[in-house]
Design a protein around this motif. Structure first.
Motif, mmCIF file in Angstrom:
data_model
loop_
_atom_site.group_PDB
_atom_site.id
_atom_site.type_symbol
_atom_site.label_atom_id
_atom_site.label_comp_id
_atom_site.label_asym_id
_atom_site.label_seq_id
_atom_site.Cartn_x
_atom_site.Cartn_y
_atom_site.Cartn_z
ATOM 1 N N ALA A 159 12.533 5.997 1.889
ATOM 2 C CA ALA A 159 14.234 5.720 1.580
ATOM 3 C C ALA A 159 15.069 7.013 1.530
ATOM 4 C CB ALA A 159 14.404 5.193 0.150
ATOM 5 N N ASN A 160 14.292 8.236 0.976
ATOM 6 C CA ASN A 160 14.688 9.453 0.977
ATOM 7 C C ASN A 160 14.936 10.016 2.348
ATOM 8 O OD1 ASN A 160 14.628 9.605 -1.797
ATOM 9 N ND2 ASN A 160 12.651 10.408 -1.956
ATOM 10 N N TYR A 161 13.965 9.668 3.174
ATOM 11 C CA TYR A 161 14.006 10.250 4.626
ATOM 12 C C TYR A 161 15.028 9.360 5.516
ATOM 13 C CZ TYR A 161 12.769 10.977 9.420
ATOM 14 O OH TYR A 161 12.692 11.373 10.922
ATOM 15 N N ASP A 162 15.398 8.221 5.263
ATOM 16 C CA ASP A 162 16.431 7.424 5.792
ATOM 17 C C ASP A 162 17.948 8.158 5.171
ATOM 18 O OD1 ASP A 162 14.560 5.809 7.058
ATOM 19 O OD2 ASP A 162 14.728 4.214 5.764
ATOM 20 N N ARG A 163 18.131 8.483 4.039
ATOM 21 C CA ARG A 163 19.261 8.942 3.585
ATOM 22 C C ARG A 163 19.534 10.257 4.107
ATOM 23 N NH1 ARG A 163 17.744 6.284 -1.205
ATOM 24 N NH2 ARG A 163 16.551 8.227 -1.839
ATOM 25 N N ALA A 164 18.509 11.229 4.223
ATOM 26 C CA ALA A 164 18.514 12.395 4.763
ATOM 27 C C ALA A 164 19.115 12.425 6.180
ATOM 28 C CB ALA A 164 17.457 13.341 4.702
ATOM 29 N N LEU A 165 18.596 11.403 6.891
ATOM 30 C CA LEU A 165 19.008 11.235 8.446
ATOM 31 C C LEU A 165 20.522 11.268 8.346
ATOM 32 C CD1 LEU A 165 16.193 9.362 10.049
ATOM 33 C CD2 LEU A 165 16.391 11.761 10.251
ATOM 34 N N LYS A 166 21.043 10.363 7.577
ATOM 35 C CA LYS A 166 22.485 9.855 7.497
ATOM 36 C C LYS A 166 23.339 11.158 7.268
ATOM 37 C CE LYS A 166 22.144 5.023 6.407
ATOM 38 N NZ LYS A 166 22.154 4.123 5.396
ATOM 39 N N LEU A 167 22.949 12.352 6.333
ATOM 40 C CA LEU A 167 23.672 13.250 6.006
ATOM 41 C C LEU A 167 23.485 14.712 6.922
ATOM 42 C CD1 LEU A 167 22.846 13.001 2.011
ATOM 43 C CD2 LEU A 167 24.951 12.350 3.414
ATOM 44 N N VAL A 168 22.510 14.474 7.645
ATOM 45 C CA VAL A 168 22.128 15.837 8.526
ATOM 46 C C VAL A 168 23.149 15.988 9.559
ATOM 47 C CG1 VAL A 168 20.820 14.412 10.387
ATOM 48 C CG2 VAL A 168 20.214 17.013 9.962
ATOM 49 N N ASP A 169 24.051 15.112 9.769
ATOM 50 C CA ASP A 169 24.998 15.168 10.922
ATOM 51 C C ASP A 169 26.403 15.751 10.305
ATOM 52 O OD1 ASP A 169 23.500 14.026 12.988
ATOM 53 O OD2 ASP A 169 24.026 12.075 12.634
ATOM 54 N N ARG A 170 26.538 15.554 8.826
ATOM 55 C CA ARG A 170 27.446 15.904 8.209
ATOM 56 C C ARG A 170 27.404 17.533 7.803
ATOM 57 N NH1 ARG A 170 29.180 10.904 4.322
ATOM 58 N NH2 ARG A 170 29.382 9.573 5.953
ATOM 59 N N GLY A 171 26.179 18.080 7.833
ATOM 60 C CA GLY A 171 25.864 19.596 7.578
ATOM 61 C C GLY A 171 25.167 19.439 6.110
ATOM 62 N N PHE A 172 25.216 18.359 5.381
ATOM 63 C CA PHE A 172 24.540 18.777 4.041
ATOM 64 C C PHE A 172 23.155 18.793 3.934
ATOM 65 C CE2 PHE A 172 28.503 15.859 3.713
ATOM 66 C CZ PHE A 172 29.419 16.691 2.825
ATOM 67 N N ILE A 173 22.544 18.472 5.002
ATOM 68 C CA ILE A 173 21.084 18.656 4.619
ATOM 69 C C ILE A 173 20.699 19.324 6.222
ATOM 70 C CG2 ILE A 173 18.913 17.707 4.507
ATOM 71 C CD1 ILE A 173 20.121 15.278 3.102
ATOM 72 N N LYS A 175 17.670 20.791 9.032
ATOM 73 C CA LYS A 175 16.505 20.170 9.814
ATOM 74 C C LYS A 175 15.343 20.441 9.091
ATOM 75 C CE LYS A 175 18.901 19.857 14.346
ATOM 76 N NZ LYS A 175 18.772 20.484 15.712
ATOM 77 N N ALA A 176 15.150 21.668 8.368
ATOM 78 C CA ALA A 176 14.010 21.864 7.757
ATOM 79 C C ALA A 176 13.751 20.697 6.608
ATOM 80 C CB ALA A 176 13.938 23.241 7.081
ATOM 81 N N ASP A 177 14.818 20.228 5.771
ATOM 82 C CA ASP A 177 14.772 19.350 4.816
ATOM 83 C C ASP A 177 14.285 18.115 5.107
ATOM 84 O OD1 ASP A 177 15.477 21.134 2.873
ATOM 85 O OD2 ASP A 177 17.724 20.756 3.013
ATOM 86 N N ILE A 178 14.801 17.786 6.611
ATOM 87 C CA ILE A 178 14.522 16.443 7.177
ATOM 88 C C ILE A 178 12.776 16.468 7.768
ATOM 89 C CG2 ILE A 178 14.836 15.116 9.229
ATOM 90 C CD1 ILE A 178 17.059 14.718 7.289
ATOM 91 N N ASP A 179 12.547 17.506 8.077
ATOM 92 C CA ASP A 179 10.986 17.552 8.303
ATOM 93 C C ASP A 179 10.257 17.547 7.144
ATOM 94 O OD1 ASP A 179 11.543 18.078 11.009
ATOM 95 O OD2 ASP A 179 11.518 20.230 10.802
ATOM 96 N N ARG A 180 10.691 18.240 5.964
ATOM 97 C CA ARG A 180 9.775 18.001 4.880
ATOM 98 C C ARG A 180 9.850 16.715 4.242
ATOM 99 N NH1 ARG A 180 12.210 21.607 2.651
ATOM 100 N NH2 ARG A 180 13.886 20.372 1.417
ATOM 101 N N LEU A 181 10.872 15.748 4.476
ATOM 102 C CA LEU A 181 11.043 14.328 3.784
ATOM 103 C C LEU A 181 9.939 13.623 4.881
ATOM 104 C CD1 LEU A 181 14.883 14.386 2.991
ATOM 105 C CD2 LEU A 181 12.839 14.368 1.251
ATOM 106 N N ARG A 182 10.227 13.742 6.089
ATOM 107 C CA ARG A 182 9.379 13.107 6.822
ATOM 108 C C ARG A 182 7.798 13.452 6.613
ATOM 109 N NH1 ARG A 182 11.481 14.391 11.549
ATOM 110 N NH2 ARG A 182 9.934 16.108 11.913
ATOM 111 N N ALA A 183 7.552 14.373 6.497
ATOM 112 C CA ALA A 183 6.234 14.770 5.999
ATOM 113 C C ALA A 183 5.716 14.082 4.768
ATOM 114 C CB ALA A 183 5.956 16.359 6.124
ATOM 115 N N THR A 184 6.536 14.194 3.735
ATOM 116 C CA THR A 184 6.390 13.599 2.666
ATOM 117 C C THR A 184 6.047 12.018 2.860
ATOM 118 O OG1 THR A 184 7.697 15.153 1.268
ATOM 119 C CG2 THR A 184 7.141 13.060 0.015
ATOM 120 N N ARG A 185 6.874 11.334 3.619
ATOM 121 C CA ARG A 185 6.553 9.805 3.944
ATOM 122 C C ARG A 185 5.397 9.607 4.680
ATOM 123 N NH1 ARG A 185 9.653 7.746 9.010
ATOM 124 N NH2 ARG A 185 7.845 9.206 9.790
#
Length: 398
Positions: A159-173, A175-185
């Motif tokens: 769920a965290n990874y899915d929400r982060a993917l929606k916010l990455v295009d707006r510049g709030f998160i 790409k490093a945070d996305i990689d970290r959330l994917r690794a956690t999943r």
């Protein structure tokens, strides 16, 4: 009466009368009668002598014939030639053809129940004994809970990874945070798989607590009772004959073993049983015991209640066939020069014939050499005869 006339001195004739005895005439007749008697007696004596000569001449011929007929009467046999099936006798013990000892494969525990008895047929995978598994059940339940916990972590990470993917295009998160959330999943997902594997191990260990049949067959022995504590070091708990197949381990000498081959038929008779069972040699020992000078031929047998492993049995194993004359044992003699028989030859004279014996069967002994089969061989009482002796042969059927 006789008259006798004589001249006297004066010239006168004087007649003298002489009286003769009449017995003189009787004596003359008696002499003639005696002569006739002697002649008759001589003729009778001559006739008796002739009869005696003729009679004794015939008796002499009869005595000669009788002397000829005094030759002993012996029974002879013309053996001919026949195909003789060879047979080797052997003794040995009965056993399961494939004897499977069954023990416990797991860590063990206390036996709760035993489900089979000796003599019972079982199928592959059938439970033979059940061991207490209460501890293993609790361990499995704990592992199931860990899997559920790990699965919840996977869902949160996803769920965290899915929400982060929606916010990455707006510049709030970033790409490093996305990689970290994917690794956690991915890490949470891996933990679920690890927990699942551990649960599988616990379930396998729990399943191994049951003692099961490795193959279908006949239970021969049971060495475990309820309440007994067993482990991997307890050894054999059951013995099973795979498929119920039996065998006889026939002990054979080196010479007989050399005549054996796989597939040779055999007849096996257990001690104490009137039945005979058919089988065949399925294995011949590749080595010979240096102490006993014997090897083992293993005879495969189908299941029968009379075939009890550990019992003793005798076997008659076929060992090929030969074409040769065959004689009963009574016709074969032996001495320091070897085996021989007496053959009735020309003029009914006994001849000694050396022979070489071969296979011994229930019908007689094969003669490998020394006879063609057409001879007349003395069947019995050969020990009372001598070479060159005359006999009266009486032919008997072989």
């Amino acid at each position: 009466m006789n008259y006798d006339t004589r001249i006297s001195g004066d010239g006168s004739a004087v007649i003298e009368t002489q009286i003769l005895n009449p017995l003189d005439e009787v004596d003359e007749e008696d002499r003639r009668d005696r002569l006739r008697l002697w002649l008759i007696a001589g003729a009778v004596l001559a006739a008796l002598v002739l009869v005696y000569i003729l009679t004794h001449r015939g008796a002499g011929a009869d005595d000669a014939a009788a002397g000829k007929n005094q030759a002993p009467v012996v029974t002879v046999i013309a053996p001919g030639r026949a195909t003789i099936e060879g047979s080797i006798s052997a003794t040995g013990s009965l056993a399961a053809r494939i004897d499977m000892p069954v023990g416990i494969a797991g860590e063990g525990g206390q036996v709760i129940s035993v489900l089979v008895q000796p003599g019972q047929w079982v199928r592959q995978g059938q439970t033979l004994a059940v061991i207490d598994r209460s501890v293993q059940v609790q361990q499995a339940a704990s592992q199931v809970a860990q899997i559920q916990s790990a699965q919840a972590g996977v869902e949160l990470a996803q769920a965290n990874y899915d929400r982060a993917l929606k916010l990455v295009d707006r510049g709030f998160i970033s790409k490093a945070d996305i990689d970290r959330l994917r690794a956690t999943r991915d890490q949470a997902t891996a933990q679920v798989r690890v927990a699942g594997a551990q649960l599988g191990v616990l379930r396998a260990q729990s399943a191994r607590l049951n003692v099961v049949a490795p193959a279908s067959g006949l239970v021969l022995e049971r060495r475990v009772e309820p309440g007994q504590v067993v482990s991997g070091g307890s050894g054999m708990l059951f013995r099973i004959a795979k498929g119920g197949e039996m065998e006889m381990k026939a002990a054979l000498g080196e010479g007989d073993l050399a005549q054996m081959s796989v597939g040779v038929p055999a007849q096996v008779t257990p001690v104490g049983s009137p039945k005979t069972f058919s089988g065949q040699v399925w294995q011949v020992a590749p080595v010979v015991d240096p102490q006993t000078r014997q090897g083992v031929a293993r005879i495969a047998l189908a299941y029968a209640p009379e075939l009890r492993p550990g019992g003793f049995a005798t076997a008659a194993i076929k060992a090929g066939a030969v074409v040769a004359p065959m004689l009963p044992e009574s016709a074969i003699l032996s001495d320091t020069r070897g085996s021989y028989v007496y053959v009735v030859g020309r003029n009914n004279k006994v001849e000694r014939r050396p022979v070489t014996t071969g296979m011994v069967t229930a019908s007689g002994i094969a003669i490998v050499s020394g006879l063609s089969g057409a001879e007349h061989v003395v069947l019995r009482a050969g020990g009372f005869l001598a070479p060159g002796e005359s006999v009266q042969p009486r032919l008997s059927k072989p």
